[in-house]
Design an enzyme around this catalytic site. Structure first.
Site, PDB file in Angstrom:
ATOM      1  N   CYS B 139     -21.827 -55.003  57.162  1.00 22.99           N
ATOM      2  CA  CYS B 139     -22.291 -53.635  56.919  1.00 22.99           C
ATOM      3  C   CYS B 139     -21.805 -52.710  58.035  1.00 22.99           C
ATOM      4  CB  CYS B 139     -23.802 -53.613  56.830  1.00 22.99           C
ATOM      5  SG  CYS B 139     -24.425 -51.961  56.535  1.00 22.99           S
ATOM      6  N   CYS B 388       8.808 -45.126  38.321  1.00 25.25           N
ATOM      7  CA  CYS B 388       8.737 -44.563  36.970  1.00 25.25           C
ATOM      8  C   CYS B 388       7.731 -45.313  36.121  1.00 25.25           C
ATOM      9  CB  CYS B 388      10.108 -44.548  36.305  1.00 25.25           C
ATOM     10  SG  CYS B 388      10.935 -46.148  36.263  1.00 25.25           S
TER      11      CYS B 388
END
Lengths: 446, 436
Positions: B139, B388
């Site tokens: 955390c 692309c």
């Protein structure tokens, strides 16, 4: 066919009429606009922009909506088309930008460009006018006709710092935006609000009840002004060429559409029980659909060719059909049937293509009607007495919309080659203004 | 029908889908709803030391970034560990485990870096009869400022030390949850293994600020005009998690070390990818917090159908299959030649490939042919970069096609069927030449 014509007002309740003539398409709310704007692919060399007669940078304005700036989007639109608000309502987008949209190609569901344009322009028009008037140039321009072409031209000229006097035959400005567009496409007096919006730039005055042949001559205008723009539209209506065409019950659709737009109380407007419309363009659809919305029971459009040949788009046709209008294709009116000077029906003949020619089949039938509308096109009426060169019956102009006379420009429906769309008229007006400005600036220094 | 059951370090669950330690597993009510919905297990939201409960902010705890149509792509939180009394959590854990014996019940823990603290809490957690513990060393906000969470996870020596204590004081399996807020994830993983941990789970959340409020100039989520970094998770972090999992999976020191994968897992496909990267199961949070517990239905049926189609009867049949395919850049075959190909039937002519290639890459796409709008790859310019493919809005419209013979139109060189990589390349000063 011997029945007396049934033409009356109040076929529907006031509430029903109000509902029928409310917005055809509700505007997008903020959420809908956000979702819809997300669909644009921001194409390279965008096909939608190419399909727009005013070349609005559509992907840019949609991206501006998407990133939270609808007023920037409106500016992008207004830069090309100051009447972008009306065009968002009346453009046949399904045959222009939205037909070209790659998502129409991909999924049959184009980005709703028209509604997004409306969202942007509505947001901006609630605000102050986005353009400042240029520093006064000392030049005066006359604009004849305060329709879409004239307004677009005047606005662009004001941006460039010229003084503009507009001359308008009607008591209201707006041209066909005010008088020619179906009521359900432009509710809440939008055409007049848009005129006010355009004029808010300043430097434009309008003189009403004036037109060529009505207090104005080309020669005088040329003398009094540094340049002249003609946006005089169509003044004439085509005739069927049938006997008894002047009978009661035979009407020009454009005048009825204007009456509808100007009506303050639709329940006072008379409408036939059985209405027949002759023609295949937007005007035919508009009058047929509005007759239906006023409470006509049977409305038929007669068109001499197939539906695929109609000038009204497939979308407009569907709209009419879905409201219960019948479209009869491959037929033509042969004879008006009248009784006591009033039309009561038509004799109709089937048509067929013979080679390249449309001919009657010889098969006829009769169709009862209380009202017959003519919607077979309008024509340019030359009020300049041959002073300007014409082409295909309309005023001949060059790329900058300049006529054969060096101080006179023209645009909109009255010029050759114009597509008879609001958006095309706006484009003419803007182009003419740029050309006029170049001319005035040149002569100023020369 | 594929068998989705898993046995992760001795913890059995009916399917590999666990809910990660987070708000969805903070209490009995949520966990029972999750089990009813069909989740295979949960890691109960992190418990802290007994004493005055943890205090959370009373303003917004979450921030997010969105994609098209407000699809949540990245999620950020500044919530702390459970703020409910320890005893209440322990009682609920015990009750739920008794009622749901077939589901995995792991308890996440975070107490100060002191032997006594760990000893104490482990004893109490063991009494719940849960299946294992997960040490929250990940955390990155709030607790880390107090020397816990990622403050421990960032120091391999601390990890090893705490894991040793835990293995000393409990017989339960110990899973170590790792923070990605480090340079090399292999170091804490090695430390966990050295300390005797049974497994690692990763990734915990990444330090993040999702937005700045441009009116108040405060980071979001904003608490009274101020913001602090939170922990980032959700679909956006999946590639980071997948890479970190692969690093541990192929490290010689942690080879075969069980991994519970966490990080943006949203669909069955994500789960299959992590399992193929050697994860023994997966933990989900953001997807559940976005769509609710019912998404597990799609995850289970999707994984099951895919396994059936591929002929994998059990999870073990495909687990780790991707690991041997992960290598270092220097070992990639430089003789492999591909070219982009645009399927003209699928192309919608948006031109995005053209704009991307022309403006930012190799000018390898034409936009006009015979005077018409037409997009086509020019093999003599295409380096097969894949840009692309990635910007095309139509799936599978542009694909990479391997060229197996002939001449590469771009380089003019004959295709060489023999693989060769950078270590053998003449331009590499480090390449070794055979002695002549």
């Amino acid at each position: 066919m011997a029945q007396a014509p049934d033409i009356q007002a109040k076929r529907l309740s006031k509430a029903q009429l109000e509902a029928n003539f409310a917005n055809l398409h509700a505007p997008l709310n903020a959420h809908e606009a956000f979702v819809e704007s997300d669909r644009c692919y921001f194409c390279f060399d965008p096909p939608c922009m190419k399909a727009c007669p005013t070349s609005i940078d559509i992907p840019l304005f949609i991206r501006e909506i998407q990133t939270g700036h609808p007023k920037s989007a409106a500016k992008t639109i207004f830069d090309q088309n100051i009447l972008g608000g009306m065009c968002a309502r009346v453009c046949p987008t399904e045959t222009l930008c939205e037909e070209a949209c790659v998502r129409e190609h991909a999924e049959g569901k184009p980005v709703k460009i028209g509604l997004l344009q409306r969202y942007a322009t509505d947001a901006a028009m609630a605000d102050e006018h986005p353009y400042g008037r240029g520093k006064f140039s000392g030049k005066k321009v006359a604009v004849v006709g305060a329709g879409p072409a004239g307004l677009a031209c005047a606005h662009r000229l004001a941006m460039h710092g010229h003084d503009i006097t507009m001359f308008e035959a009607q008591k209201k400005a707006g041209g066909l935006n005010e008088f020619g567009i179906a009521a359900y496409k432009t509710v809440d007096d939008f055409a007049q609000r848009e005129v006010d919006f355009v004029l808010a730039i300043g430097g434009i005055t309008i003189e009403h009840d004036k037109a060529l042949g009505k207090g104005l001559t080309l020669e005088q205008l040329e003398k009094d002004y540094d340049a002249v723009f003609l946006g005089v539209g169509y003044a004439g209506v085509n005739e069927l060429g049938l006997k008894h065409e002047n009978s009661k019950g035979v009407e020009d659709a454009v005048y009825k559409i204007a009456a509808l737009r100007q009506s303050k109380d639709l329940s006072k407007l008379k409408v036939g029980r059985r209405v027949v419309v002759i023609g295949g363009g937007m005007t035919a659809i508009d009058i047929a659909l509005q007759s239906k919305l006023l409470g006509a029971e049977e409305v038929s459009i007669l068109y001499r060719r197939g539906r695929e040949h109609m000038r009204a788009s497939a979308y407009e046709q569907e709209l009419a059909l879905s409201h219960g209008v019948a479209i009869c294709e491959w037929v033509m009116p042969k004879k008006l049937i009248t009784k006591d000077g009033h039309a009561i029906g038509l004799k109709i003949e089937g048509t067929v293509m013979k080679g390249k020619k449309l001919v009657g089949t010889g098969k006829t039938y009769e169709l009862a009607a209380d009202v017959v509308f003519k919607a077979i096109g309008q024509t340019f009426v030359d009020m300049t007495a041959g002073a300007l060169a014409l082409e295909d019956g309309r005023i001949k102009v060059d790329e900058g919309k300049r006529t054969s006379r060096p101080k006179i420009w023209a645009g909109g429906d009255c010029v050759a080659g114009n597509k008879a769309l609001t958006v095309a008229a706006v484009d003419d007006g803007r182009r003419a203004a740029e050309s006029i400005n170049t001319f005035l600036r040149g002569s100023h220094h020369g | 029908m594929a068998d989705l059951r898993t046995d992760f370090v001795g913890i059995k669950s009916p399917n590999p889908f666990w809910l990660a330690s987070a708000p969805p597993t903070d209490k009995e009510y949520n966990v029972v709803r999750a089990f009813k919905a069909g989740w295979g297990g949960v890691v109960w939201k992190t418990l802290g030391e007994d004493g005055p409960p943890v205090v959370n902010v009373n303003g917004p705890r979450y921030g997010a970034i969105h994609g098209a149509d407000r699809r949540l792509l990245g999620f950020n939180n500044i919530e702390l560990i459970t703020d409910r009394p320890l005893e209440v959590n322990l009682q609920e854990i015990k009750k739920v485990k008794r009622e749901w014996k077939d589901r995995a019940m792991v308890v996440s823990l975070m107490v100060p870096c002191e032997e006594e603290s760990w000893k104490k809490i482990l004893r109490r957690v063991e009494e719940t009869e849960c299946d294992g513990v997960e040490l929250n060393f990940g955390c990155p906000h709030g607790m880390s400022e107090r020397g816990m969470g990622s403050a421990v996870g960032q120091v391999p020596e601390y990890i090893e030390m705490v894991v040793r204590w835990c293995k000393q004081y409990t017989r339960m399996p110990v899973i170590v949850k790792l923070t990605p807020n480090i340079t090399d994830v292999r170091k804490p993983a090695r430390a966990a293994r050295a300390g005797g941990a049974d497994a690692v789970s990763l990734i915990n959340t990444i330090n993040s600020i999702t937005h700045v409020d441009l009116d108040s100039f405060a980071p979001m989520p904003t608490i009274d005009g101020k913001g602090s970094h939170g922990g980032y998770c959700g679909p956006a972090v999946k590639p980071i998690a997948l890479s970190m999992v692969s690093e541990i999976a192929r490290d010689s020191e942690t080879l075969g070390f069980p991994i519970s994968a966490i990080g943006g897992i949203t669909t069955w496909r994500d789960a299959a990818e992590f399992i193929s990267m050697s994860a023994g199961n997966v933990q989900v949070c953001t997807a559940a917090m976005t769509y609710g517990f019912r998404i597990v239905d799609e995850m289970k049926s999707g994984l099951s159908r895919w396994m059936d189609e591929k002929g994998y009867a059990t999870i073990e049949d495909f687990r780790g299959r991707a690991v041997p395919h992960v290598t270092d850049w220097q070992y990639l075959n430089l003789n492999y030649i591909a070219k982009a190909k645009i399927n003209q039937d699928l192309c919608i002519k948006c031109g995005r490939c053209y704009a991307a290639c022309e403006d930012t890459s190799h000018q390898a796409i034409m936009m006009e042919k015979d005077g018409k709008r037409h997009f086509e790859v020019m093999d003599d310019e295409c380096v097969a970069c894949n840009l692309c493919v990635e910007v095309c809005p139509v799936q599978d419209c542009i694909t990479m096609v391997q060229q197996t013979s002939g001449v590469d139109a771009r380089t003019g060189r004959e295709i060489n069927p023999e693989p060769a990589n950078w270590t053998q390349h003449p331009n590499n000063p480090m390449s070794l030449k055979a002695a002549e």
